[in-house]
Write an enzyme that holds these catalytic residues in place. Structure first.
Site, PDB file in Angstrom:
ATOM      1  N   GLY A  37       0.828  -1.416   0.095  1.00 12.14           N
ATOM      2  CA  GLY A  37      -0.197  -0.046  -0.274  1.00 12.14           C
ATOM      3  C   GLY A  37       0.474   1.691  -0.107  1.00 12.14           C
ATOM      4  O   GLY A  37       0.456   1.720   0.286  1.00 12.14           O
ATOM      5  N   ALA A  38       1.551   1.238  -0.367  1.00 13.97           N
ATOM      6  CA  ALA A  38       2.592   2.270  -0.555  1.00 13.97           C
ATOM      7  C   ALA A  38       2.452   3.602  -0.789  1.00 13.97           C
ATOM      8  O   ALA A  38       3.185   4.654  -0.803  1.00 13.97           O
ATOM      9  CB  ALA A  38       3.938   2.012  -1.412  1.00 13.97           C
ATOM     10  N   GLY A  40      -0.517   5.021   0.160  1.00 12.20           N
ATOM     11  CA  GLY A  40      -1.245   5.151   1.557  1.00 12.20           C
ATOM     12  C   GLY A  40      -0.775   6.526   2.200  1.00 12.20           C
ATOM     13  O   GLY A  40       1.345   7.000   2.106  1.00 12.20           O
ATOM     14  N   ASP A  88      -5.043  -6.562  -6.387  1.00 11.78           N
ATOM     15  CA  ASP A  88      -6.397  -6.956  -5.147  1.00 11.78           C
ATOM     16  C   ASP A  88      -5.743  -7.508  -4.062  1.00 11.78           C
ATOM     17  O   ASP A  88      -5.287  -8.439  -4.575  1.00 11.78           O
ATOM     18  CB  ASP A  88      -7.605  -7.274  -5.843  1.00 11.78           C
ATOM     19  CG  ASP A  88      -8.741  -7.849  -4.805  1.00 11.78           C
ATOM     20  OD1 ASP A  88      -8.333  -7.009  -3.001  1.00 11.78           O
ATOM     21  OD2 ASP A  88      -9.295  -7.989  -5.003  1.00 11.78           O
ATOM     22  N   TYR A 192     -15.791  -1.360  10.795  1.00 13.79           N
ATOM     23  CA  TYR A 192     -13.833  -0.134  10.470  1.00 13.79           C
ATOM     24  C   TYR A 192     -13.155  -0.722  11.806  1.00 13.79           C
ATOM     25  O   TYR A 192     -12.654  -1.875  11.917  1.00 13.79           O
ATOM     26  CB  TYR A 192     -14.181   1.092  10.618  1.00 13.79           C
ATOM     27  CG  TYR A 192     -12.660   1.417  10.577  1.00 13.79           C
ATOM     28  CD1 TYR A 192     -11.118   1.610   8.901  1.00 13.79           C
ATOM     29  CD2 TYR A 192     -11.808   1.585  11.215  1.00 13.79           C
ATOM     30  CE1 TYR A 192     -10.424   1.289   9.425  1.00 13.79           C
ATOM     31  CE2 TYR A 192     -10.750   2.172  11.702  1.00 13.79           C
ATOM     32  CZ  TYR A 192     -10.019   1.702  10.253  1.00 13.79           C
ATOM     33  OH  TYR A 192      -8.445   1.782  10.653  1.00 13.79           O
ATOM     34  N   LYS A 196     -10.347  -3.877  12.091  1.00 12.56           N
ATOM     35  CA  LYS A 196      -8.452  -3.808  12.400  1.00 12.56           C
ATOM     36  C   LYS A 196      -8.742  -5.178  13.283  1.00 12.56           C
ATOM     37  O   LYS A 196      -7.519  -5.583  13.146  1.00 12.56           O
ATOM     38  CB  LYS A 196      -8.242  -2.257  13.345  1.00 12.56           C
ATOM     39  CG  LYS A 196      -8.918  -1.568  12.398  1.00 12.56           C
ATOM     40  CD  LYS A 196      -7.972  -1.318  11.194  1.00 12.56           C
ATOM     41  CE  LYS A 196      -6.536  -1.328  11.098  1.00 12.56           C
ATOM     42  NZ  LYS A 196      -5.775  -0.497   9.852  1.00 12.56           N
TER      43      LYS A 196
END
Length: 365
Positions: A37-38, A40, A88, A192, A196
């Site tokens: 996810g670089a 973000g 994905d 959410y 986590k």
């Protein structure tokens, strides 16, 4: 960068090198770290923390276009940067190629949305599968990896059913007790937070059952504020926490909002915590609550009003009104075991505002 921050960075780099030499590990410049996810908000600062120490970084992104944006925001580190396309993260085998030939892995990629059509499909499953798929890929394709660091959240600690929980102090020993069924049918905030906790627990369960060559550490920050280091070309597409601050001085918010999660972390501290957890032998199978302390929107608005350019647009609390008492948060473990020091709320918010004003100038309102 301030002289104080530059000195801290230099000291951290020196400590990192000494630690690696003492432990007989590769020096940073001889290691490649995969960071998922670089592109973000948090990942951009995680990249900075590793790159400035001399590590090579392979970032996962969804497209070549996104890779180009990361190159632009981290242009002084181009020789240390490479990319792997992962469209994905929840698809089986998605990380199989990305994890090959790296020395360590940092997993930051996870959905951060509250308003979804289907909690299970859009939040719970992607968070859990994204985490377990990268761990499966490492075990299957790269026995060299010894340490994985995963971005979790205070959402995995907090018990929403307890409300403000006056007199209680949250630490790493706490786990959000939400059930899968509650998360499936509950409001977006509950789902959410559940995503986590389920993802983090799945990671520890994977290591316990599968017994791979690597250990994990998890980083659990609350609301994350701080300057933007990722590419932003449209103010309507800010990351969630940047948008949370921007609304307080762009004229759209007329009243001080209620504070639902009264604790914060500076994104630069979050980035630093990831690299320290990666390098620390004692961080194996440990979770770290990364927080600068408690906060309220009232405090944040008062701080933002110190910036002359936006002062008149910031909502003010009613005279004589008081913030309700809330739970406390402890960063004692991260301070002791990772040697962390934390950026104060005032500096965090002032730097966030100035960063957003720069974005505003560069992209136009």
């Amino acid at each position: 960068m301030s002289a104080v921050q530059a000195a801290k960075d230099l000291a951290a780099t020196a400590t990192s090198s000494i630690t690696n030499l003492v432990n007989g590990a590769k020096l940073p410049q001889n290691q490649t770290i995969l960071i998922s996810g670089a592109s973000g908000f948090v990942a951009a600062h995680v990249l900075n923390s590793f790159l400035q120490r001399g590590y090579n970084v392979r970032g996962t992104v969804r497209s070549e276009a996104t890779a180009e944006k990361v190159k632009q925001t981290h242009s002084k580190y181009l020789k240390q940067l490479s990319f792997a396309i992962v469209k994905d993260v929840a698809v089986p085998g998605a990380f199989d190629e990305a994890v090959k030939d790296v020395d360590g892995v940092v997993h930051t990629a996870s959905p951060f949305v509250m308003d979804v059509e289907d909690n299970e499909r859009d939040l719970l499953n992607p968070a859990v599968k994204g985490t377990t798929e990268i761990l499966k890929a490492i075990k299957k394709n790269n026995p060299i990896v010894k340490r994985v660091v995963i971005t979790s959240s205070f959402a995995a600690l907090v018990d929403l059913s307890q409300g403000t929980r006056v007199g209680y102090t949250y630490t790493e020993a706490d786990w959000n007790p939400v059930t899968w069924d509650e998360a499936k049918t509950g409001p977006g905030g509950v789902a959410y937070c559940a995503s986590k906790v389920f993802a983090e627990k799945a990671a520890y369960e994977f290591v316990e059952k599968e017994k791979p060559n690597f250990t994990i550490s998890t980083i659990c920050p609350p609301m994350i504020y701080g300057p933007i280091a990722q590419s932003v070309t449209d103010l309507s597409r800010l990351n969630t926490s940047a948008a949370d601050i921007y609304r307080l001085f762009n004229g759209t918010t007329k009243e001080v909002p209620a504070t639902e999660f009264p604790a914060y972390a500076d994104v630069r501290d979050v980035g630093e915590a990831h690299v320290r957890a990666y390098e620390s032998v004692g961080a194996a199978q440990q979770r770290y609550f990364i927080t600068g302390g408690n906060m309220s929107y009232r405090e944040i608005c008062e701080i933002i009003r110190e910036v002359p350019e936006v002062k008149e647009k910031v909502p003010q609390a009613a005279p004589g009104s008081k913030e309700p008492e809330v739970y406390k948060v402890s960063n004692a473990k991260a301070t002791k075991e990772l040697g962390m020091t934390f950026i104060p709320l005032r500096q965090c918010i002032i730097d966030t505002v100035h960063s957003l004003l720069k974005v505003e100038q560069s992209v136009g309102k």
